[in-house]
Design a protein around this motif. Structure first.
Motif, PDB file in Angstrom:
ATOM      1  N   HIS A  39      13.272   6.317   8.268  1.00 18.12           N
ATOM      2  CA  HIS A  39      13.586   5.425   9.396  1.00 18.12           C
ATOM      3  C   HIS A  39      14.214   4.117   8.933  1.00 18.12           C
ATOM      4  CE1 HIS A  39      12.214   7.847  12.756  1.00 18.12           C
ATOM      5  NE2 HIS A  39      11.320   8.318  11.906  1.00 18.12           N
ATOM      6  N   ILE A  50       0.840  -1.203   0.000  1.00 16.44           N
ATOM      7  CA  ILE A  50       0.000   0.000   0.000  1.00 16.44           C
ATOM      8  C   ILE A  50       0.872   1.248   0.000  1.00 16.44           C
ATOM      9  CG2 ILE A  50      -2.141  -0.932   0.883  1.00 16.44           C
ATOM     10  CD1 ILE A  50      -1.128  -0.362   3.685  1.00 16.44           C
ATOM     11  N   HIS A  51       0.222   2.367  -0.226  1.00 17.05           N
ATOM     12  CA  HIS A  51       0.935   3.591  -0.556  1.00 17.05           C
ATOM     13  C   HIS A  51       1.912   4.044   0.544  1.00 17.05           C
ATOM     14  CE1 HIS A  51       1.759   6.686  -3.259  1.00 17.05           C
ATOM     15  NE2 HIS A  51       0.711   7.470  -3.131  1.00 17.05           N
ATOM     16  N   GLY A  77       2.933  -2.603   9.574  1.00 19.42           N
ATOM     17  CA  GLY A  77       3.583  -2.908   8.298  1.00 19.42           C
ATOM     18  C   GLY A  77       4.718  -3.907   8.482  1.00 19.42           C
ATOM     19  N   ALA A  78       5.569  -3.637   9.467  1.00 17.68           N
ATOM     20  CA  ALA A  78       6.690  -4.549   9.723  1.00 17.68           C
ATOM     21  C   ALA A  78       6.160  -5.928  10.098  1.00 17.68           C
ATOM     22  CB  ALA A  78       7.582  -3.993  10.829  1.00 17.68           C
ATOM     23  N   THR A  88      11.121  -3.800   6.024  1.00 15.81           N
ATOM     24  CA  THR A  88      11.896  -3.867   7.263  1.00 15.81           C
ATOM     25  C   THR A  88      11.525  -5.113   8.060  1.00 15.81           C
ATOM     26  OG1 THR A  88      12.195  -1.468   7.417  1.00 15.81           O
ATOM     27  CG2 THR A  88      12.343  -2.694   9.480  1.00 15.81           C
ATOM     28  N   GLY A  89      10.218  -5.346   8.178  1.00 16.96           N
ATOM     29  CA  GLY A  89       9.769  -6.541   8.900  1.00 16.96           C
ATOM     30  C   GLY A  89      10.236  -7.819   8.221  1.00 16.96           C
ATOM     31  N   ARG A 137      17.806   3.146  10.389  1.00 11.33           N
ATOM     32  CA  ARG A 137      18.055   1.861  11.055  1.00 11.33           C
ATOM     33  C   ARG A 137      19.115   1.041  10.332  1.00 11.33           C
ATOM     34  NH1 ARG A 137      12.261   1.704  11.531  1.00 11.33           N
ATOM     35  NH2 ARG A 137      11.753   2.167  13.685  1.00 11.33           N
ATOM     36  N   ALA A 149       3.886   1.769  10.622  1.00 11.38           N
ATOM     37  CA  ALA A 149       5.092   0.957  10.423  1.00 11.38           C
ATOM     38  C   ALA A 149       5.070  -0.264  11.330  1.00 11.38           C
ATOM     39  CB  ALA A 149       6.337   1.794  10.685  1.00 11.38           C
ATOM     40  N   GLU A 189      -5.525   0.747   7.105  1.00  7.42           N
ATOM     41  CA  GLU A 189      -5.259   0.419   5.705  1.00  7.42           C
ATOM     42  C   GLU A 189      -4.395  -0.837   5.585  1.00  7.42           C
ATOM     43  OE1 GLU A 189      -2.802   3.078   3.465  1.00  7.42           O
ATOM     44  OE2 GLU A 189      -3.614   2.423   1.548  1.00  7.42           O
ATOM     45  N   ALA A 231       8.505   0.008   5.437  1.00  4.39           N
ATOM     46  CA  ALA A 231       8.140  -0.580   6.736  1.00  4.39           C
ATOM     47  C   ALA A 231       7.914  -2.082   6.594  1.00  4.39           C
ATOM     48  CB  ALA A 231       6.891   0.104   7.290  1.00  4.39           C
ATOM     49  N   ILE A 232       7.203  -2.475   5.558  1.00  4.25           N
ATOM     50  CA  ILE A 232       6.915  -3.896   5.336  1.00  4.25           C
ATOM     51  C   ILE A 232       8.214  -4.645   5.034  1.00  4.25           C
ATOM     52  CG2 ILE A 232       5.776  -5.497   3.731  1.00  4.25           C
ATOM     53  CD1 ILE A 232       3.492  -3.347   3.591  1.00  4.25           C
ATOM     54  N   LEU A 246      -4.992  -4.524   3.943  1.00  4.96           N
ATOM     55  CA  LEU A 246      -4.069  -5.242   3.054  1.00  4.96           C
ATOM     56  C   LEU A 246      -3.903  -6.689   3.514  1.00  4.96           C
ATOM     57  CD1 LEU A 246      -1.979  -5.303   0.715  1.00  4.96           C
ATOM     58  CD2 LEU A 246      -0.264  -4.495   2.366  1.00  4.96           C
ATOM     59  N   ARG A 278       4.162   2.461   2.269  1.00  2.06           N
ATOM     60  CA  ARG A 278       4.518   1.589   3.394  1.00  2.06           C
ATOM     61  C   ARG A 278       5.550   0.528   3.064  1.00  2.06           C
ATOM     62  NH1 ARG A 278       2.482   5.779   5.595  1.00  2.06           N
ATOM     63  NH2 ARG A 278       0.303   6.058   5.073  1.00  2.06           N
ATOM     64  N   ASN A 302       8.133   9.111   6.143  1.00  2.00           N
ATOM     65  CA  ASN A 302       8.567   8.701   7.479  1.00  2.00           C
ATOM     66  C   ASN A 302       9.206   7.316   7.460  1.00  2.00           C
ATOM     67  OD1 ASN A 302       8.824   9.305  10.222  1.00  2.00           O
ATOM     68  ND2 ASN A 302       6.999   8.118  10.735  1.00  2.00           N
ATOM     69  N   HIS A 303       8.584   6.399   6.722  1.00  3.11           N
ATOM     70  CA  HIS A 303       9.126   5.038   6.682  1.00  3.11           C
ATOM     71  C   HIS A 303      10.470   5.013   5.975  1.00  3.11           C
ATOM     72  CE1 HIS A 303       5.253   4.120   8.158  1.00  3.11           C
ATOM     73  NE2 HIS A 303       4.640   4.328   7.012  1.00  3.11           N
ATOM     74  N   PHE A 338       6.934 -12.360  16.098  1.00  2.00           N
ATOM     75  CA  PHE A 338       7.398 -11.035  15.675  1.00  2.00           C
ATOM     76  C   PHE A 338       6.374 -10.001  16.120  1.00  2.00           C
ATOM     77  CE2 PHE A 338       7.930  -7.332  13.103  1.00  2.00           C
ATOM     78  CZ  PHE A 338       9.260  -7.303  12.689  1.00  2.00           C
ATOM     79  N   GLY A 374       5.073  -7.641   7.006  1.00  5.69           N
ATOM     80  CA  GLY A 374       6.248  -8.090   6.263  1.00  5.69           C
ATOM     81  C   GLY A 374       6.819  -9.370   6.863  1.00  5.69           C
ATOM     82  N   ALA A 375       6.850  -9.406   8.195  1.00  3.82           N
ATOM     83  CA  ALA A 375       7.363 -10.604   8.877  1.00  3.82           C
ATOM     84  C   ALA A 375       6.430 -11.787   8.643  1.00  3.82           C
ATOM     85  CB  ALA A 375       7.523 -10.328  10.369  1.00  3.82           C
ATOM     86  N   GLU A 409       8.584   3.362  13.835  1.00  4.93           N
ATOM     87  CA  GLU A 409       8.525   4.836  13.815  1.00  4.93           C
ATOM     88  C   GLU A 409       7.102   5.360  13.974  1.00  4.93           C
ATOM     89  OE1 GLU A 409       9.787   2.919  11.477  1.00  4.93           O
ATOM     90  OE2 GLU A 409       9.072   3.397   9.457  1.00  4.93           O
TER      91      GLU A 409
END
Lengths: 340, 630
Positions: A113, A74-75, B305-306, A83-84, A117, B302, B331, A80-81, B335, A77, A109-110, B268, B309-310, B298
């Motif tokens: 950061h 998504i827009h 989101g993280a 990063t995980g 990191r 996020a 949002e 961030a995704i 997803l 992000r 912002n993402h 996670f 992703g994990a 942050e």
């Protein structure tokens, strides 16, 4: 998931998915996609270990065209995704594909950061200085006075310089390239991927529908030599049709000079590994826009601890210290009493 | 240990046995009331009482000292039998300053005991608390048993010999209060003395000062002849087993750690600090030896989101937050619905809207959890109802997420998060296996005839989609937020496909109803009226029902743990009743759902004061509804 079998040889075709590519004819994204698919065979990766994560925008369709793991998210992000994903799976090679609106507006912002990191991801920032998918609004990298559908009287706000933003965000690898030079793109992509930690490459990309020729003054074949300033580590920074111009650092900061006037020894020698990012920052400000001589190449490449590695080291240290977690013990870690 | 309080002359006054007591400690935010209440609770838990607590503190870390805004209180209910709430009206109020007295006196039962720190009742403090006259002398306290004690001075004297500076000495006065109340209710002393040593290990002088103040308070109770005699409350008749005292947030965090172990997947957490959920991030950050990765992101977006992703990478992914954070994560949760990846979204609800009441409880996010995303995006919802229950509820939320490849909401609230109760520790061997399977072989063919992974091929039983982890050779595939073709997962704008996928996503969540326990009617199954509740109202409803039944009136109750899908037998159960009362800490969210789903005339009993229901409020609501002539 790791295997010891040798990495199979691949060609561009192995990295192409079975999906029809659907960018506008003539879009700069095509050449970037081709450059990635040509660079990947040289990176020594297995397809299953590669993941492309994107946000929203024209560029963000990229993962669908790659025969790797991928997520069109998504827009804004994607960093961030990613990063995980990179934290969870240090065995993967995670690429982020983003545009100027995605990375620097909704996802600013993402982006900063993820760079701060130093997560082990490679960020491809397609900068076309316009919103394409929403059909032509100005972006955070558009020049002041940009007349678009949303700014019929010209945009008022000043743009970001993506390389400056990245350097300000403590990025450890920052490069710039453009969609007209496949060889340079491939070189930058390989360097960025080889870097441990977060790497970001700004790619000047032509949107031939909504912002055609935005970089034409500096990237066109016949003007490139005079308008692009190639950065090579350990070499004096010079450019020009006859390599007759160069960059000088003096008390006033950086300035362009004729080599004949200042002498070769006066030229600034590029040091991408310099710990202090201030000269790299000055280089990022050398041009006020894509109509003045503009540096391309690696601005900064320094070694810093990588975030995911730090996370995993703490996990390993905790297991060394306490042994693997035991639920029975955990539940009894506070004060307990028995009822008989 | 020659100077321990136990070695002092035996108490002259024999203790009077009582079955329960509700004590409320109230003081300034800087007075250490949470610590005091927490210690009293722990000592009572170790003694074997049943208990329930209600920490009640302001959002400001230190509001201006001495003001009503700065009052921080901790209410604890201890008993020799099963209890379910922190109690309605305290029997004892400890007021450390005029502001605490002014803000909390109304809660104290008529004739209750009031212990005041008279040293704090200066003209200045009285004015700050909004008193025109000194309530100790103007008749305000008539009808209460008032114990006026100069706690600050007595504390200073008790630590004089340690050479503690007067300003520092004053800070130990909460331990004086704790010592005094510990004597009043014959709490064991050793655990608290031991705890002081551990807690303040870095500062021997603080250990000495707090120990001295605690003992002085204890001795004061015994010798001052203010009190007729101490009280004792026998241990409760708990089932055999090993117990610990636990808050909802710690139980929830441990449940997540357990879910990681039970699924065989690394845990996670992507999170951003927010009251009252941050303690889960703190707790999980400690357990790295379980392979738990925590990321302080942050921002809220996020954080989720993280986590997503994990999840894509094969971790058991969690994000923790409170209402405002859920709004921001919306949002990304959408997803996750589209990607059909497991993700547990923990919402520790608090007063809203907006920043609302960050430290006060409310349960007003149910409809947001159900519907707070764009498009048709159904999600399962599990709601915790007791602090200790959060452990099993966390495991259940993870089980559903993994089995059905879906984001799941786990709802708790500020009251459960910070409230504590004794918990009989489960046998680890008895916990469920929640492991899941990943794709290892291609399950489809592309147009070119190559064997490939089609991520949206579904399990015929669960409707869960096939899940191939990055790193699996030959199963490379792309997922995304664009609508996907049924089966292949390729981008599809086909009208028929979108309608089909929308129905499939809904049907998958609806079918989870087959995999959750039936709802159960408790109380009088032949009653006319049934109380239907969810979440932390469990305790107050239990208390209210008991009182109504003690009056000889019939009433039944159903408490829901799964709010989406609802238990499959709920409609049939409701059909057996004529009247429906739905107490909620919102303006009637579950009652709307029940009306919509089952066409029943559900009546709301609502409370949005930042505080849980009391049993008597539920009792009154039930009786009112019974008396109501239709």
């Amino acid at each position: 998931m790791s295997t010891t079998a040798p990495v199979p040889e691949t060609t561009r075709k192995d990295w192409m998915s079975d999906q029809e590519v659907r960018w506008c004819p003539g879009c700069g994204d095509y050449s970037i996609l081709a450059a990635i698919q040509l660079a990947l065979p040289d990176m020594g990766l297995r397809r299953e270990e590669v993941a492309f994560v994107s946000g929203i925008g024209c560029a963000a369709r990229f993962p669908y065209y790659m025969n790797t793991y991928g997520m069109h998210s998504i827009h804004g992000r994607a960093p961030a995704i990613a990063t995980g994903l990179a934290m969870a799976r240090p065995d993967l090679h995670v690429f982020v594909v983003s545009g100027d609106g995605d990375a620097l507006s909704i996802g600013g912002n993402h982006l900063i950061h993820a760079l701060r990191r130093n997560v082990n991801i490679t960020i491809l920032l397609f900068n076309n200085q316009i919103y394409g998918l929403t059909k032509g609004q100005y972006s955070p990298t558009s020049e002041v006075g940009k007349v678009t559908k949303s700014t019929p009287f010209g945009s008022i706000d000043r743009p970001f310089n993506p390389v400056s933003v990245a350097l300000g965000a403590e990025a450890t690898f920052v490069a710039r390239t453009h969609d007209m030079d496949r060889k340079h793109m491939i070189e930058m992509f390989k360097r960025a991927h080889a870097h441990k930690g977060a790497s970001i490459i700004e790619i000047y990309q032509n949107c031939n529908v909504f912002n055609d020729g935005a970089f034409g003054q500096i990237t066109a074949k016949d003007s490139r030599d005079a308008m692009l300033v190639p950065l090579h580590h350990g070499e004096p920074i010079r450019f020009g049709n006859e390599n007759e111009r160069g960059v000088v650092l003096d008390r006033g900061g950086l300035r362009l000079a004729d080599v004949a006037d200042v002498g070769e020894d006066a030229l600034l020698v590029h040091d991408e590994t310099r710990d202090d990012p201030s000269i790299a920052f000055m280089l990022s400000r050398l041009a006020h826009g894509p109509y003045e001589p503009t540096p391309v190449g690696v601005f900064r490449a320094v070694e810093r601890p990588e975030y995911g590695e730090g996370v995993n080291q703490q996990l390993a240290a905790a297991q060394d210290d306490k042994g693997p977690g035991d639920l029975h013990t955990l539940l009894r870690s506070g004060a307990t009493w028995d009822v008989g | 240990m020659s100077d321990t309080v136990q070695d002092q002359p035996a108490a002259a006054q024999p203790a009077e046995s009582i079955d329960r007591v509700i004590i409320r400690f109230a003081g300034d935010s800087g007075d250490g009331m949470q610590l005091t209440g927490d210690r009293f609770t722990s000592a009572s838990a170790l003694f074997g009482n049943d208990l329930a607590t209600l920490p009640d503190f302001p959002a400001e870390i230190r509001a201006p000292a001495g003001t009503i805004a700065g009052v921080s209180a901790f209410q604890v209910h201890i008993s020799d039998h099963d209890i379910t709430t922190p109690g309605d009206a305290p029997n004892v109020l400890v007021a450390m300053n005029p502001a605490a007295l002014h803000s909390d006196l109304y809660r104290l039962e008529k004739g209750g005991s009031l212990i005041v720190n008279t040293d704090a009742f200066s003209d200045r403090n009285l004015a700050k608390a909004g008193y025109d006259a000194d309530p100790l002398h103007d008749g305000t306290l008539d009808g209460y048993k008032v114990y006026e004690i100069p706690m600050t001075e007595l504390t200073k004297k008790s630590v004089e010999h340690l050479g503690v500076k007067p300003r520092d000495a004053e800070r130990s006065k909460n331990f004086f209060a704790l010592g005094l109340v510990s004597w009043m209710y014959t709490r064991p002393v050793e655990p608290t003395l031991e705890w002081i040593k551990t807690k303040f290990a870095k500062s021997p002088q603080v250990i000495d000062a707090n120990t001295a103040a605690f003992k002085a308070g204890h001795a004061f109770g015994e010798t001052a002849e203010l009190f007729d005699h101490p009280y004792e409350i026998e241990p409760a008749d708990h089932e055999p087993g090993t117990y610990t005292n636990i808050t909802g947030n710690v139980a929830l965090a441990w449940g997540l750690v357990a879910a990681g172990q039970l699924s065989g997947m690394p845990l996670f957490l992507g999170s951003y600090p927010i009251t009252p959920a941050s303690d889960i991030l703190h707790e999980l950050s400690k357990h790295k030896n379980f392979g738990v990765r925590t990321m302080q992101a942050e921002d809220e977006i996020a954080g989720v989101g993280a986590a997503l992703g994990a999840a894509f990478g094969g971790h058991l992914a969690i994000t923790t937050t409170s209402g405002p954070g859920v709004a921001l994560k919306g949002e990304t949760i959408g997803l996750a619905v589209s990607l059909e990846l497991p993700l547990v979204v923990v919402d520790i609800q608090r007063g809203g809207p907006s920043t609302g009441l960050p430290t006060k409880t409310e349960a007003s996010d149910l409809l947001m959890a159900l519907y707070g995303r764009h498009g048709e995006s159904p999600m399962p919802i599990v709601a915790a109802s007791t602090p200790a229950g959060c452990f099993a509820d966390a495991i259940e939320a993870c089980r559903i997420a993994l089995k059905y490849r879906t984001p799941v909401f786990l709802l708790s609230d500020g009251y459960l998060a910070n409230g504590a109760e004794p918990w009989k520790l489960p046998d680890v061997e008895s916990l469920p296996d929640i492991s899941t399977e990943f794709a290892t072989e291609p399950n489809g063919e592309n147009p070119g005839g190559d064997a490939v992974h089609h991520p949206y091929v579904r399990d015929p039983d669960t409707m869960a989609r096939a899940w191939a982890l990055p790193g699996t050779p030959g199963l490379e595939h792309r997922v995304g937020g664009l609508e996907k073709a049924d089966g292949s997962g390729n981008v599809s704008y086909s009208p028929e496909n979108h309608e089909k996928m929308t129905h499939l996503r809904q049907a998958k969540i609806d079918a989870i109803a087959r995999d959750i326990p039936d709802a159960v009617v408790e109380g009088d199954t032949d009653a006319d009226l049934v109380v239907v509740g969810w979440g932390s109202t469990w305790g107050a409803i239990s208390g209210g029902i008991d009182r109504v039944r003690a009056r000889g009136r019939k009433v039944a109750r159903i408490h829901l743990r799964h709010l989406n899908p609802l238990p499959p037998n709920l409609g049939d159960l409701l059909a057996g009743f004529d009247r429906f009362l739905v107490p909620e800490m919102n303006l009637g969210q579950l009652s709307k759902v029940l009306r919509a789903e089952f066409l029943v005339d559900a009546r709301s009993a609502t409370k949005v004061k930042g505080l849980p229901f009391t049993a008597s409020e539920i009792e009154v609501a039930i009786l009112d509804h019974m008396e109501d002539v239709r």
